[in-house]
Design a protein around this motif. Structure first.
Motif, PDB file in Angstrom:
ATOM      1  N   GLY A  33      66.258  40.932   7.876  1.00  0.00           N
ATOM      2  CA  GLY A  33      65.542  41.179   9.121  1.00  0.00           C
ATOM      3  C   GLY A  33      66.297  40.626  10.306  1.00  0.00           C
ATOM      4  N   VAL A  34      66.176  41.307  11.430  1.00  0.00           N
ATOM      5  CA  VAL A  34      66.839  40.888  12.665  1.00  0.00           C
ATOM      6  C   VAL A  34      65.835  40.976  13.811  1.00  0.00           C
ATOM      7  CG1 VAL A  34      68.726  41.318  14.280  1.00  0.00           C
ATOM      8  CG2 VAL A  34      69.067  41.769  11.837  1.00  0.00           C
ATOM      9  N   GLY A  35      65.806  39.951  14.639  1.00  0.00           N
ATOM     10  CA  GLY A  35      64.959  39.961  15.825  1.00  0.00           C
ATOM     11  C   GLY A  35      65.777  39.621  17.050  1.00  0.00           C
ATOM     12  N   ILE A  36      65.944  40.578  17.954  1.00  0.00           N
ATOM     13  CA  ILE A  36      66.772  40.389  19.147  1.00  0.00           C
ATOM     14  C   ILE A  36      65.905  40.573  20.385  1.00  0.00           C
ATOM     15  CG2 ILE A  36      68.804  41.171  20.424  1.00  0.00           C
ATOM     16  CD1 ILE A  36      69.756  42.397  17.709  1.00  0.00           C
ATOM     17  N   GLY A  37      65.974  39.622  21.293  1.00  0.00           N
ATOM     18  CA  GLY A  37      65.201  39.714  22.522  1.00  0.00           C
ATOM     19  C   GLY A  37      65.927  39.039  23.667  1.00  0.00           C
ATOM     20  N   PRO A  38      65.521  39.322  24.903  1.00  0.00           N
ATOM     21  CA  PRO A  38      66.154  38.679  26.062  1.00  0.00           C
ATOM     22  C   PRO A  38      65.904  37.185  26.071  1.00  0.00           C
ATOM     23  CG  PRO A  38      64.190  39.880  26.719  1.00  0.00           C
ATOM     24  CD  PRO A  38      64.435  40.220  25.288  1.00  0.00           C
ATOM     25  N   SER A  39      66.887  36.445  26.525  1.00  0.00           N
ATOM     26  CA  SER A  39      66.754  34.992  26.604  1.00  0.00           C
ATOM     27  C   SER A  39      66.107  34.598  27.921  1.00  0.00           C
ATOM     28  CB  SER A  39      68.125  34.326  26.480  1.00  0.00           C
ATOM     29  OG  SER A  39      68.008  32.912  26.478  1.00  0.00           O
ATOM     30  N   ALA A  40      65.588  33.396  27.952  1.00  0.00           N
ATOM     31  CA  ALA A  40      65.004  32.836  29.171  1.00  0.00           C
ATOM     32  C   ALA A  40      65.027  31.326  29.053  1.00  0.00           C
ATOM     33  CB  ALA A  40      63.571  33.325  29.372  1.00  0.00           C
ATOM     34  N   GLU A  55      59.025  30.619  24.655  1.00  0.00           N
ATOM     35  CA  GLU A  55      58.474  31.975  24.584  1.00  0.00           C
ATOM     36  C   GLU A  55      59.523  32.989  24.155  1.00  0.00           C
ATOM     37  OE1 GLU A  55      56.771  32.672  28.394  1.00  0.00           O
ATOM     38  OE2 GLU A  55      55.157  31.181  28.139  1.00  0.00           O
ATOM     39  N   ALA A  56      60.756  32.855  24.672  1.00  0.00           N
ATOM     40  CA  ALA A  56      61.821  33.779  24.294  1.00  0.00           C
ATOM     41  C   ALA A  56      62.183  33.631  22.822  1.00  0.00           C
ATOM     42  CB  ALA A  56      63.056  33.544  25.174  1.00  0.00           C
ATOM     43  N   ILE A  57      62.267  32.392  22.341  1.00  0.00           N
ATOM     44  CA  ILE A  57      62.600  32.140  20.938  1.00  0.00           C
ATOM     45  C   ILE A  57      61.481  32.649  20.034  1.00  0.00           C
ATOM     46  CG2 ILE A  57      62.990  30.315  19.226  1.00  0.00           C
ATOM     47  CD1 ILE A  57      64.288  28.682  21.539  1.00  0.00           C
ATOM     48  N   ALA A  58      60.236  32.384  20.409  1.00  0.00           N
ATOM     49  CA  ALA A  58      59.089  32.835  19.602  1.00  0.00           C
ATOM     50  C   ALA A  58      59.064  34.358  19.483  1.00  0.00           C
ATOM     51  CB  ALA A  58      57.787  32.324  20.213  1.00  0.00           C
ATOM     52  N   SER A  59      59.390  35.060  20.555  1.00  0.00           N
ATOM     53  CA  SER A  59      59.416  36.526  20.524  1.00  0.00           C
ATOM     54  C   SER A  59      60.474  37.035  19.558  1.00  0.00           C
ATOM     55  CB  SER A  59      59.675  37.058  21.934  1.00  0.00           C
ATOM     56  OG  SER A  59      59.816  38.466  21.917  1.00  0.00           O
ATOM     57  N   SER A  60      61.663  36.417  19.584  1.00  0.00           N
ATOM     58  CA  SER A  60      62.745  36.816  18.671  1.00  0.00           C
ATOM     59  C   SER A  60      62.362  36.541  17.220  1.00  0.00           C
ATOM     60  CB  SER A  60      64.031  36.068  19.035  1.00  0.00           C
ATOM     61  OG  SER A  60      65.043  36.295  18.087  1.00  0.00           O
ATOM     62  N   CYS A 172      62.458  23.191  21.759  1.00  0.00           N
ATOM     63  CA  CYS A 172      62.126  24.593  22.025  1.00  0.00           C
ATOM     64  C   CYS A 172      61.915  25.369  20.729  1.00  0.00           C
ATOM     65  CB  CYS A 172      63.223  25.249  22.859  1.00  0.00           C
ATOM     66  SG  CYS A 172      63.326  24.631  24.551  1.00  0.00           S
ATOM     67  N   VAL A 173      62.779  25.144  19.749  1.00  0.00           N
ATOM     68  CA  VAL A 173      62.647  25.859  18.476  1.00  0.00           C
ATOM     69  C   VAL A 173      61.387  25.416  17.747  1.00  0.00           C
ATOM     70  CG1 VAL A 173      63.701  26.282  16.223  1.00  0.00           C
ATOM     71  CG2 VAL A 173      65.133  26.208  18.273  1.00  0.00           C
ATOM     72  N   GLU A 174      61.133  24.102  17.717  1.00  0.00           N
ATOM     73  CA  GLU A 174      59.922  23.604  17.062  1.00  0.00           C
ATOM     74  C   GLU A 174      58.673  24.043  17.821  1.00  0.00           C
ATOM     75  OE1 GLU A 174      60.432  19.406  16.576  1.00  0.00           O
ATOM     76  OE2 GLU A 174      61.587  19.669  14.729  1.00  0.00           O
ATOM     77  N   GLY A 175      58.789  24.187  19.136  1.00  0.00           N
ATOM     78  CA  GLY A 175      57.671  24.681  19.922  1.00  0.00           C
ATOM     79  C   GLY A 175      57.332  26.123  19.592  1.00  0.00           C
ATOM     80  N   ALA A 176      58.313  26.854  19.058  1.00  0.00           N
ATOM     81  CA  ALA A 176      58.087  28.237  18.627  1.00  0.00           C
ATOM     82  C   ALA A 176      57.585  28.307  17.186  1.00  0.00           C
ATOM     83  CB  ALA A 176      59.373  29.046  18.771  1.00  0.00           C
TER      84      ALA A 176
END
Length: 412
Positions: A33-40, A55-60, A172-176
């Motif tokens: 699986g791959v999840g690609i999204g815009p960074s912020a 939010e950006a990491i969680a979306s990806s 940030c990663v743990e927050g996601a």
């Protein structure tokens, strides 16, 4: 029994890419699986807005979970930014009993001694990568385990980073909702994905031109000898075009992808295209050669900075395999030819290799770091299976978890 899955998250300045993968029976990396999204929330590879980055990491992560049908509980994270620095260090230990062969424990002790140097309180060691070992004066030993000797030396490449930058990224990663398995320097990861063993043996420089930074790792005799992160990347090329064309950034970014080139002499003088622009008209006609001239100026400046880093790390004449370019901006036509001209080295564009599953999505230089993080993690896991545990000094709070990830990495 099914192969265990691994996850990696490449948190970049322009995009966040999450990958879920496993190692197939044919030793190929099978992408699930791959999840690609815009960074912020990031600038030049460093977090500057925690909530936006979460939010950006969680979306990806959510996209990768949907694609793979698995829940990501933990992941390996790439770290980069101008705060990263490196140095070479030596470790020396005495073998307890020369009548017995050198063990993994002796190797671990040597590596631990290499990381004992004056590290400022605001910095952390994230990698101690061995270059080669010396057993009783016998030089350039790749793996001393099983050999006999009374003294073991190791030459290492040590990478450190800002403690606060590492903490912010982990936060940030743990927050996601994902635990951080390890922090991996991005240029080391990228090299895992796009370089060949023979290139590293004969000397090569890996240049990953990302959105906000350019990551560099230099190799000789199969081992890394220098790493650096430059605060210049593809987004700076786009901003140069915004100034030159006086057009909105989204339109300029798309024009860079569709019409970009870094060698103006290869572009027909009469070639033009329409572009959305600022002002009352809203559109304008632009010569493609003009875009090439702007991109050439920035790319030449970038490669001159890379050349300075190469000179700091080694003699350029010893890099017989030349430069391997990767990262999103390496897709610009002509960039390999310009690199050859400025660096006076052979150059090629590197793409992730030896993939199966959803590999077509990742067959692009922009995803070299993402794939490399998984490869580095696989190598790290293999080492952990055959290594003995080495006690480490206790750390408190968040840094204890970070320190757990900053493991010593041995060669394959």
């Amino acid at each position: 029994m099914a192969n265990p899955t691994l996850a990696a998250i490449d948190v970049g300045t322009t995009k966040v890419c999450t990958i879920v993968a496993e190692l197939s029976a044919q030793q190929e990396l099978r992408i699930l699986g791959v999840g690609i999204g815009p960074s912020a929330g990031l600038a030049k590879g460093t977090v500057d807005n925690v909530q936006a980055a979460i939010e950006a990491i969680a979306s990806s992560i959510e996209r990768a979970e949907r694609a793979s049908g698995t829940k990501i509980m933990s992941a390996h994270i790439g770290i980069s930014g101008p705060h990263v620095s490196s140095r070479n260090s030596q470790g020396i230990v005495a073998v307890a009993d020369a009548r017995y062969p050198i063990t993994e424990h002796d190797v671990q002790r040597a590596l631990e001694s290499a990381r004992i140097f004056n590290v400022p309180n605001n910095r952390e060691v994230i990698h101690v990568v061995p270059r080669y070992y010396v057993v009783d004066g016998h030089d350039n030993v790749s793996d001393p385990v099983g050999m006999f000797g009374s003294r073991l030396d190791v030459e290492t490449h040590v990478v450190t980073c800002s403690s606060s930058a590492a903490q912010n990224l982990v936060r940030c990663v743990e927050g996601a909702g994902v635990n951080v398995e390890s922090l991996i320097l991005q240029p080391l990861a990228s090299a895992e994905a796009v370089t060949e063993t023979e290139e590293l043996e004969h000397g090569a420089v890996m240049i990953d031109i990302g959105g906000g930074t350019t990551d560099i790792s230099i190799y000789r005799d199969g081992a890394v000898i220098h790493t650096a992160v430059l605060p210049v990347g593809g987004i700076h090329m786009t901003r140069d075009l915004v100034v030159a064309l006086r057009a909105p950034q989204p339109a300029v970014e798309q024009a860079k992808r569709d019409y970009g080139h870094v060698i103006p002499s290869l572009i027909d003088e009469t070639e033009e295209f329409e572009l959305a622009s600022f002002g009352s008209e809203g559109r304008k006609t632009v010569q493609r050669r003009m875009i090439a001239e702007v991109l050439q100026a920035r790319a030449e400046e970038l490669f001159e900075m890379v050349q300075a880093e190469i000179s700091r790390g080694t003699e350029p004449e010893l890099l017989s395999a030349g430069a391997i370019l990767t990262g999103g901006a390496s897709a610009l036509p002509g960039i390999d030819l310009l690199a050859e001209e400025v660096l006076s080295l052979p150059a090629r564009v590197g793409r992730p290799r030896h993939l199966s599953g959803l590999s077509d999505i990742l067959n692009d230089p922009a995803y070299a770091t993402s794939v490399g993080l998984i490869r580095w993690a696989l190598k790290e896991q293999e080492i952990m299976f055959r290594s003995v545990a080495v006690p480490t000094a206790p750390l408190g709070g968040l840094m204890r978890r970070v320190a757990h990830l900053m493991r010593v990495v041995l060669p394959q």
